[in-house]
Design a protein around this motif. Structure first.
Motif: not given
Lengths: 132, 275
Positions: A68, A83-85
């Protein structure tokens, strides 16, 4: 005899199936009919085994934050956003934003669930902290 | 047995431009200066170049347009764009072309106006937020946020701290202080890095790489021909490539880059043991 002009890839293709799903509020992923891998983003060939026997299915929506960050912006430029994975329960990862929480409070390992939202009127898969 | 490419080619000329802010120029104009300087360094004319290796962001047909612009007529071109490692790829392609006899004089060249003209325009710059169909709609501030996600994961898995990461920028600055071509040469401390403005957590402005205009070029020939050139040749002993992904969410492990594959390949080719 098979018509040589018949595509082996169903029409509409996987990308269109995914986009159509978003438009109708669904998060579509794929599963490989040969190696059972789940696949995201939508592809016409399994990135694990090369098979084209792929089927579309609705994702469980359950996932875990893999990493993140916060994109910092001045308030007049829209302010900060996450913004995250996220790693899906089915396995694949995707870029996304985790919302309904302060962007800097998103933690790696946090359980999250998907919903279909919009960024600039484009439907996208977003996540929020999982209930319970 | 030694790898066929080990020592097969050597750099016999290098050309650089000023670095930093070069407003009012196109990428090809910057590249031209680098090519001019590399040819002069090697004592060659451009018509002796028969292999051209390049990459860039601003042109769809980059190889074609660059060949045309620089008035080249090569037998071999490679304009593959694999991001920042494109020019290591160029080095590998050039060495292979020389080794097989596909070309004799290989020119590698690149120029960028990413600093002064980040959005391209006529002549092209290099857009940092190129379209990724499954990431760009989230408006990631690339490339910074992709590296930030990798850093956050590294901190999570290994206990890496903000101070550890800031040391990277501080070390880079110490090298810059020894380099007369470097743009930023003032002293930099870990505190300076930590106290600068946050860009994408955990990275502040001073963690981030400077975006610079500039160009560079190199000329390679076979080891046999290299001895005939004015400068002492620099032999290519080892090179390695590995390609895995473009979009950051598709990276197999955010803490292991493709260099974990390419590095050992280069060392193995060179016959150099890793410590």
């Amino acid at each position: 005899m098979a018509n040589l002009n018949d595509s082996l890839i169903a029409d509409p293709g996987p990308e269109a199936v995914f986009r159509d799903g978003l438009t109708s509020g669904k998060f579509i992923i794929q599963k490989c009919g040969d190696c059972d891998s789940h696949i995201f983003y939508p592809r016409a060939m399994c990135p694990e085994c090369g098979s084209i026997k792929l089927t579309s299915l609705e994702a469980s929506g359950q996932g875990t934050v893999y990493s993140t960050s916060v994109v910092r912006n001045r308030p007049e430029q829209g302010g900060n956003f996450n913004i995250a994975i996220v790693e899906l329960a089915e396995g694949p990862r995707l870029m996304t934003r985790v919302q309904d929480i302060e962007p800097d409070q998103v933690q790696i390992g946090m359980a999250v669930e998907a919903f279909i939202g919009a960024i600039d009127d484009t439907p996208v898969v977003l996540f929020r902290p999982a209930e319970g | 047995m030694a790898h066929d490419l080990r020592g097969a080619a050597a750099v016999v000329g290098v050309g650089l431009t000023p670095f930093g802010n070069l407003p009012g120029k196109t990428p090809f104009e910057v590249t031209a200066e680098a090519i001019h300087n590399a040819l002069a360094d090697a004592g060659l004319k451009k018509d002796q170049v028969d292999g051209f290796f390049t990459s860039g962001m601003g042109h769809v047909f980059h190889g074609l347009q660059a060949v045309e612009y620089f008035g080249l007529n090569p037998k071999v071109v490679d304009s593959t764009n694999i991001g920042g490692s494109s020019f290591v790829n160029c080095l590998q392609s050039a060495a292979m072309a020389i080794k097989t006899g596909a070309c004799e004089v290989a020119l590698i060249a690149y120029g960028s106006t990413a600093r002064s003209n980040p959005r391209g325009g006529p002549g092209g710059g290099s857009g940092p937020n190129a379209y990724n169909p499954h990431e760009s709609e989230y408006k990631p501030r690339n490339p910074v946020v992709s590296y930030a996600l990798a850093a956050a994961r590294h901190m999570h898995e290994y206990g890496t701290t903000r101070e550890h990461l800031a040391e990277v920028a501080v070390a880079a600055r110490r090298w810059a202080q020894k380099n007369p071509r470097a743009e930023m040469r003032d002293p930099l401390s870990v505190e300076d890095v930590l106290n600068s403005r946050m860009i994408c957590d955990p990275f502040t402005k001073l963690d981030c790489c400077l975006v610079s205009d500039g160009g560079a070029a190199a000329i390679l020939v076979s080891a046999e021909r290299a001895k005939d050139f004015p400068a002492k040749p620099v032999y290519l002993l080892g090179v390695g490539s590995a390609i895995t992904h473009e979009q950051i969410a598709q990276m197999p492990d955010l803490t292991v880059t493709a260099a974990a594959q390419s590095g050992p390949r280069a060392f193995e080719m060179a016959g150099v043991g890793r410590c």
